[in-house]
Enzyme design. Structure first.
Site, PDB file in Angstrom:
ATOM      1  N   ASN A   9      51.030  88.872 -17.934  1.00  0.00           N
ATOM      2  CA  ASN A   9      50.705  87.477 -17.651  1.00  0.00           C
ATOM      3  C   ASN A   9      52.024  86.711 -17.536  1.00  0.00           C
ATOM      4  O   ASN A   9      52.673  86.431 -18.537  1.00  0.00           O
ATOM      5  CB  ASN A   9      49.842  86.934 -18.798  1.00  0.00           C
ATOM      6  CG  ASN A   9      49.560  85.458 -18.666  1.00  0.00           C
ATOM      7  OD1 ASN A   9      49.820  84.857 -17.629  1.00  0.00           O
ATOM      8  ND2 ASN A   9      49.026  84.859 -19.725  1.00  0.00           N
ATOM      9  N   TRP A  10      52.408  86.408 -16.303  1.00  0.00           N
ATOM     10  CA  TRP A  10      53.708  85.753 -16.084  1.00  0.00           C
ATOM     11  C   TRP A  10      53.680  84.267 -16.439  1.00  0.00           C
ATOM     12  O   TRP A  10      54.722  83.620 -16.478  1.00  0.00           O
ATOM     13  CB  TRP A  10      54.140  85.922 -14.623  1.00  0.00           C
ATOM     14  CG  TRP A  10      54.449  87.333 -14.218  1.00  0.00           C
ATOM     15  CD1 TRP A  10      54.236  88.472 -14.947  1.00  0.00           C
ATOM     16  CD2 TRP A  10      55.030  87.758 -12.978  1.00  0.00           C
ATOM     17  NE1 TRP A  10      54.649  89.568 -14.238  1.00  0.00           N
ATOM     18  CE2 TRP A  10      55.147  89.172 -13.026  1.00  0.00           C
ATOM     19  CE3 TRP A  10      55.461  87.094 -11.821  1.00  0.00           C
ATOM     20  CZ2 TRP A  10      55.678  89.918 -11.971  1.00  0.00           C
ATOM     21  CZ3 TRP A  10      55.990  87.841 -10.770  1.00  0.00           C
ATOM     22  CH2 TRP A  10      56.099  89.236 -10.849  1.00  0.00           C
ATOM     23  N   GLU A  97      46.110  79.224 -23.925  1.00  0.00           N
ATOM     24  CA  GLU A  97      46.865  78.060 -23.437  1.00  0.00           C
ATOM     25  C   GLU A  97      45.970  77.179 -22.573  1.00  0.00           C
ATOM     26  O   GLU A  97      46.054  75.948 -22.611  1.00  0.00           O
ATOM     27  CB  GLU A  97      48.104  78.535 -22.667  1.00  0.00           C
ATOM     28  CG  GLU A  97      49.162  79.065 -23.636  1.00  0.00           C
ATOM     29  CD  GLU A  97      50.039  80.171 -23.080  1.00  0.00           C
ATOM     30  OE1 GLU A  97      50.090  80.351 -21.854  1.00  0.00           O
ATOM     31  OE2 GLU A  97      50.676  80.861 -23.892  1.00  0.00           O
ATOM     32  N   GLU A 167      43.429  88.111 -28.302  1.00  0.00           N
ATOM     33  CA  GLU A 167      44.782  87.555 -28.438  1.00  0.00           C
ATOM     34  C   GLU A 167      44.800  86.551 -29.585  1.00  0.00           C
ATOM     35  O   GLU A 167      44.469  85.369 -29.385  1.00  0.00           O
ATOM     36  CB  GLU A 167      45.180  86.840 -27.150  1.00  0.00           C
ATOM     37  CG  GLU A 167      45.275  87.740 -25.945  1.00  0.00           C
ATOM     38  CD  GLU A 167      46.250  87.181 -24.927  1.00  0.00           C
ATOM     39  OE1 GLU A 167      47.250  87.850 -24.630  1.00  0.00           O
ATOM     40  OE2 GLU A 167      46.039  86.053 -24.447  1.00  0.00           O
ATOM     41  N   GLY A 234      52.719  88.912 -22.324  1.00  0.00           N
ATOM     42  CA  GLY A 234      53.301  87.688 -21.782  1.00  0.00           C
ATOM     43  C   GLY A 234      54.792  87.863 -21.559  1.00  0.00           C
ATOM     44  O   GLY A 234      55.237  88.439 -20.563  1.00  0.00           O
ATOM     45  N   GLY A 235      55.593  87.394 -22.524  1.00  0.00           N
ATOM     46  CA  GLY A 235      57.049  87.366 -22.388  1.00  0.00           C
ATOM     47  C   GLY A 235      57.661  88.668 -21.882  1.00  0.00           C
ATOM     48  O   GLY A 235      58.502  88.651 -20.973  1.00  0.00           O
TER      49      GLY A 235
HETATM   50  P1  PGA Z   1      53.231  87.065 -25.397  1.00  0.00           P
HETATM   51  O1  PGA Z   1      51.998  86.390 -24.614  1.00  0.00           O
HETATM   52  O2  PGA Z   1      53.213  88.549 -25.073  1.00  0.00           O
HETATM   53  O3  PGA Z   1      54.436  86.369 -24.904  1.00  0.00           O
HETATM   54  O4  PGA Z   1      52.971  86.847 -26.858  1.00  0.00           O
HETATM   55  C1  PGA Z   1      50.756  87.028 -24.508  1.00  0.00           C
HETATM   56  C2  PGA Z   1      49.802  86.186 -23.705  1.00  0.00           C
HETATM   57  O5  PGA Z   1      49.846  84.959 -23.800  1.00  0.00           O
HETATM   58  O6  PGA Z   1      48.967  86.710 -22.939  1.00  0.00           O
END
Ligand code: PGA
Length: 252
Positions: A9-10, A97, A167, A234-235
């Site tokens: 997930n960018w 988010e 998550e 994510g990151g």
């Molecule tokens: P993260 O994000 O790997 O940066 O913790 C995960 C996500 O929000 O899907």
């Protein structure tokens, strides 16, 4: 059982040029992988272009969000059909988010899931608890409620297209991943909930993936758990080497 699913997930990162160079590197690094479904969710401004760059590779595309209406006067929104038409096979729905910042309620998540499936997109539905909910032992109640409302009215036949991403909100972007054992406990409870609500064969087809600070150094132990069918990253998905290492997790 389906293949494991590793999705990147960018979020709101990368211009079209930055996205292209990331994909070109990633494509090379994972060219021999076919045992995992590899999905990237770039910003929608890059999807069409990146679709051309992944041609012939095993990388698939996801939208980060979708609106449930098919078309009309909804300024700023993108329909499921539009995502399909630019090459998406998946769409992330109800990311924390979006729930926290953009008003995605369980009811909206449910509408988006219906719209995605209708257009032939595979929904990745995100659920998870806050730190306060975790500390008051409300994790399972929260997650089960989110899932039941997200899946309301979906036909048993469409379940195989569905992925649930657990998550924990306190683990997203914090570097504090859930331990494999804690994540497994929640995944196992989600699986049992699905068995109760749907027939076992159909429920078994739903992939339950973990997200929240997944990195090269914790992916192997997470994937060793019986009910963790993949990861939403994510990151670490913004670094081609890190994401490629995550995709090539070692199954113990
Ligand atoms: P993260 O994000 O790997 O940066 O913790 C995960 C996500 O929000 O899907």
């Amino acid at each position: 059982m389906q293949k494991p699913l590793i999705a990147g997930n960018w979020k709101m990162n990368t211009t079209i040029h930055e996205g292209a160079s990331l994909v070109i590197k990633l494509r090379e690094l994972i060219k021999s992988i076919d045992s995992v479904d590899v999905v990237i969710a770039p910003p929608s401004t890059s999807i069409h272009h990146l679709n051309q760059l992944i041609a012939g590779s095993s990388i698939q595309l996801a939208g980060q969000n979708v609106f449930w209406k098919e078309n009309g006067a909804y300024t700023g929104e993108i329909s499921a059909e539009m995502l399909r038409a630019i090459g998406c096979s998946y769409v992330i729905i109800g990311h924390s988010e979006r729930r926290a910042l953009f008003g995605d309620t369980d009811d909206r998540v449910n509408k988006k899931a219906h719209a995605a499936l209708k257009a032939g997109l595979k929904p990745i539905i995100c659920v998870g608890e806050t730190l306060e909910e975790k500390e008051s032992n409300s994790t399972l109640g929260k997650v089960k409620g989110q899932i039941m409302r997200a899946l309301a009215g979906l036909k048993t036949g469409s379940l195989k297209e569905l992925t649930i991403a657990y998550e924990p909100i306190w683990a997203i972007g914090t570097g504090k991943s859930a331990t494999p054992e804690t994540a497994e406990e929640v995944h196992n409870s989600i699986r049992e909930l699905l068995y109760e609500d749907y027939d076992t064969a159909a429920a078994k087809k739903i992939r339950i993936i973990y997200g929240g600070s997944v990195k090269p150094d914790n992916i192997d132990s997470l994937m060793a758990q019986p009910n963790i069918d993949g990861a939403l990253v994510g990151g670490a998905s913004l670094n081609a080497e890190d994401f490629a290492r995550i995709v090539q997790f070692e199954s113990v």
